[in-house]
Design an enzyme around this catalytic site. Structure first.
Site, short mmCIF file in Angstrom:
data_model
loop_
_atom_site.label_atom_id
_atom_site.label_comp_id
_atom_site.label_asym_id
_atom_site.label_seq_id
_atom_site.Cartn_x
_atom_site.Cartn_y
_atom_site.Cartn_z
N GLU A 141 -9.03 1.89 -1.60
CA GLU A 141 -9.73 1.62 -0.35
C GLU A 141 -10.45 2.86 0.18
OE1 GLU A 141 -7.08 0.10 2.62
OE2 GLU A 141 -8.44 0.55 4.26
N TRP B 37 -11.37 11.92 8.55
CA TRP B 37 -9.95 11.56 8.66
C TRP B 37 -9.71 10.18 8.06
CZ3 TRP B 37 -7.41 7.64 11.48
CH2 TRP B 37 -6.01 7.64 11.28
N ARG C 198 -13.42 -5.14 3.71
CA ARG C 198 -12.30 -4.75 4.57
C ARG C 198 -12.58 -4.87 6.05
NH1 ARG C 198 -7.77 -4.14 4.93
NH2 ARG C 198 -7.44 -2.00 5.57
N GLU D 85 -4.25 -7.46 5.17
CA GLU D 85 -3.39 -6.34 5.53
C GLU D 85 -2.43 -6.78 6.64
OE1 GLU D 85 -3.77 -1.62 6.73
OE2 GLU D 85 -5.36 -2.96 7.38
N ASP E 104 -5.11 3.82 -0.03
CA ASP E 104 -6.19 4.07 0.92
C ASP E 104 -6.55 5.55 0.90
OD1 ASP E 104 -7.94 4.09 3.05
OD2 ASP E 104 -6.62 2.99 4.41
N TYR F 68 -2.72 11.32 4.58
CA TYR F 68 -3.08 10.21 5.45
C TYR F 68 -2.03 9.09 5.36
CZ TYR F 68 -4.71 5.76 6.71
OH TYR F 68 -4.73 4.51 7.24
N GLU G 4 -13.44 -1.04 6.89
CA GLU G 4 -12.76 -1.15 8.19
C GLU G 4 -13.51 -0.43 9.31
OE1 GLU G 4 -9.02 0.57 6.96
OE2 GLU G 4 -9.33 2.29 8.26
N HIS H 264 -9.06 6.75 2.72
CA HIS H 264 -9.50 7.04 4.09
C HIS H 264 -10.74 7.94 4.12
CE1 HIS H 264 -7.89 6.61 8.33
NE2 HIS H 264 -7.67 5.46 7.76
N ARG I 107 0.85 -1.19 0.00
CA ARG I 107 0.00 0.00 0.00
C ARG I 107 0.88 1.23 0.00
NH1 ARG I 107 -3.70 2.44 4.91
NH2 ARG I 107 -1.73 3.49 5.35
O1 EZ4 Z 1 -6.38 4.13 9.98
O2 EZ4 Z 1 -6.54 1.09 11.79
O3 EZ4 Z 1 -6.13 0.49 6.14
N1 EZ4 Z 1 -5.80 0.75 7.23
C1 EZ4 Z 1 -6.12 1.85 7.88
C2 EZ4 Z 1 -5.68 1.92 9.32
C3 EZ4 Z 1 -6.62 2.76 10.17
C4 EZ4 Z 1 -6.42 2.45 11.61
C5 EZ4 Z 1 -7.44 3.18 12.49
O4 EZ4 Z 1 -7.36 2.70 13.78
O5 EZ4 Z 1 -6.78 2.70 7.33
O6 EZ4 Z 1 -4.37 2.39 9.40
CO CO Z 2 -7.83 1.76 5.65
#
Ligand code: EZ4
Ligand code: CO
Length: 412
Positions: free
Chosen positions: A246, A412, A293, A349, A220, A163, A272, A222, A151
């Site tokens: 992601e 975030w 995820r 992961e 990712d 991020y 997630e 996020h 990643r």
């Molecule tokens: O930000 O698990 O894909 N993984 C992520 C992680 C999350 C953390 C948050 O607790 O996005 O790093």
């Molecule tokens: Co993530």
């Protein structure tokens, strides 16, 4: 195997070997011990209290063998369903019971789930950097470790961050990224979607030129883009053959992924921050994503995660279990047992834990040539070292928040 294994005690263990972890330890009348991960990053003590104050009293005297019954009892009798705190607490009980059943049977948990469907679980690592040169060093370190899937996250020029970044310089050459900060105060980061959208395709153009076509690349977002921005990014990244994109947009509104899906063939991974099969229902039934995820720790444990992955499998959607450092080695082991057993495994992961973490949690899973294997020890194959754990007391830590240039709070 004895027909009944009464639960004698259940303890909530909180320790902080490099970061906070909450673990549930269940012991039967015969002294058989099972471990479950209950770590919810940044909100750890809420789950600890849920377990200690509201769940442990219900467990004493129950038959540890009755995993499905206990899951349904805890889920339904709470009345208040779903949500990360409840589902992490239920997950910890569920994992600990599977661990006990495996130890009593003398079998690793993946055998109880139907046995191995593959030789190992393809794993992806994280690489990140303050700039492309820094990121390049991080990627090379991961490739040298044997990872075939990585990643990539990099700071966006002019934005003062991004991020998922731990620069090689900032991490003393370890390239480890840890999102929760122990600083005490809440950390805030800046975000600018326009700058990011311009830069992300450049990042992957660079990565393919630098590392060639074979390495599997992931990214990712996020939850930071709107659906139409996410659609545009997915389309722009198509030439670079991502393994997945992601959390391209927040998924509480599952229908928003219809819009993204209409515009791009870049594979999508989501989940997630979701924690039940209901949170994925539209995403799965309408085939709006390619990878689930979810984490075993936040999604009701082995029992519920397996149910979710089986549901996804009917729609050719694969697993992509969440495996950051905030999933403890107990949770990582549970995820690997599930991943080895199910047919529709996709990828796992793997943010390797700090060595201090492994002083508390003694694991039997192993990594070689890009693949993780849960090992063949009975149960989950993880032991908890109380003496080591006592050296690391809980330290409050928070995940950051993001703000736009005008000061608006952002995802975030
Ligand atoms: O930000 O698990 O894909 N993984 C992520 C992680 C999350 C953390 C948050 O607790 O996005 O790093
Ligand atoms: Co993530």
């Amino acid at each position: 195997m004895t027909a009944v294994a009464r639960i004698r005690s259940a303890e909530v263990l909180v320790t902080s070997p490099s970061r906070n972890f909450v673990t549930l330890r269940i012991t039967t009348d015969d002294g058989v011990v099972g471990l479950g991960d209950a770590t919810l990053n940044g909100r750890e003590l809420a789950v600890a209290s849920y377990l200690r104050d509201h769940v442990v009293p219900l467990l004493i005297g129950r038959d540890a063998h009755r995993i499905e019954d206990t899951w349904q009892f805890l889920y339904r009798s709470a009345y208040w369903r779903r949500g990360p705190i409840t589902m992490s607490a239920v997950a910890a009980v569920d994992m600990a019971l599977w661990d006990i059943k495996g130890r009593l049977a003398g079998m690793p948990v993946h055998q109880l789930l139907g046995g191995a469907s593959r030789d190992g679980c393809l794993a992806y690592a994280h690489a990140s950097g303050a700039d492309l040169e820094d990121l390049g060093d991080s990627v090379r370190a991961r490739l040298d470790e044997g990872y075939r899937a990585i990643r990539l996250q990099v700071a966006v020029p002019g934005m003062g961050g991004g991020y998922g970044i731990a620069s090689a310089r900032a991490s003393g050459g370890r390239y480890t990224y840890e999102p929760a900060k122990r600083a005490g105060l809440h950390i805030e980061e800046g975000w600018d979607s326009r700058r990011y959208l311009r830069y992300a395709p450049e990042l992957f153009e660079w990565a393919r030129a630098e590392f060639g076509p074979e390495v599997m690349l992931l990214h990712d977002v996020h939850h930071r883009l709107t659906p139409i921005e996410a659609a545009r990014l997915g389309r722009a990244l198509e030439p670079y053959d991502l393994f997945w994109l992601e959390d391209c947009t927040p998924a509480e509104n599952q229908e928003s992924l219809r819009l993204v899906r209409r515009h791009t063939t870049t594979p999508l991974a989501i989940g997630e921050v979701l924690n039940s099969v209901w949170d994925f229902r539209t995403l799965i039934q309408e085939q709006l994503i390619d990878y689930v995820r979810a984490s075993v720790t936040h999604t009701g444990g082995i029992t519920h995660l397996k149910r979710l992955f089986d549901f996804a499998g009917q729609y050719q959607i694969k697993s992509g279990s969440h495996g950051p450092t905030d999933i403890s080695p107990v949770g990582m082991s549970a995820a690997l047992h599930v991943g080895l057993a199910i047919h529709n495994f996709g990828i796992q992961e793997h943010m390797a834990h700090h060595e201090l973490t492994h002083e508390v949690f003694r694991t039997s899973y192993r990594f070689a040539d890009g693949f993780l294997h849960p090992g063949d020890a009975p149960g989950l194959g993880v032991d908890y070292d109380d003496a080591a754990a006592e050296r690391f007391s809980y330290e409050p830590a928070f995940l950051p928040a993001a703000r736009l240039v005008d000061g608006t709070v952002h995802d975030w």
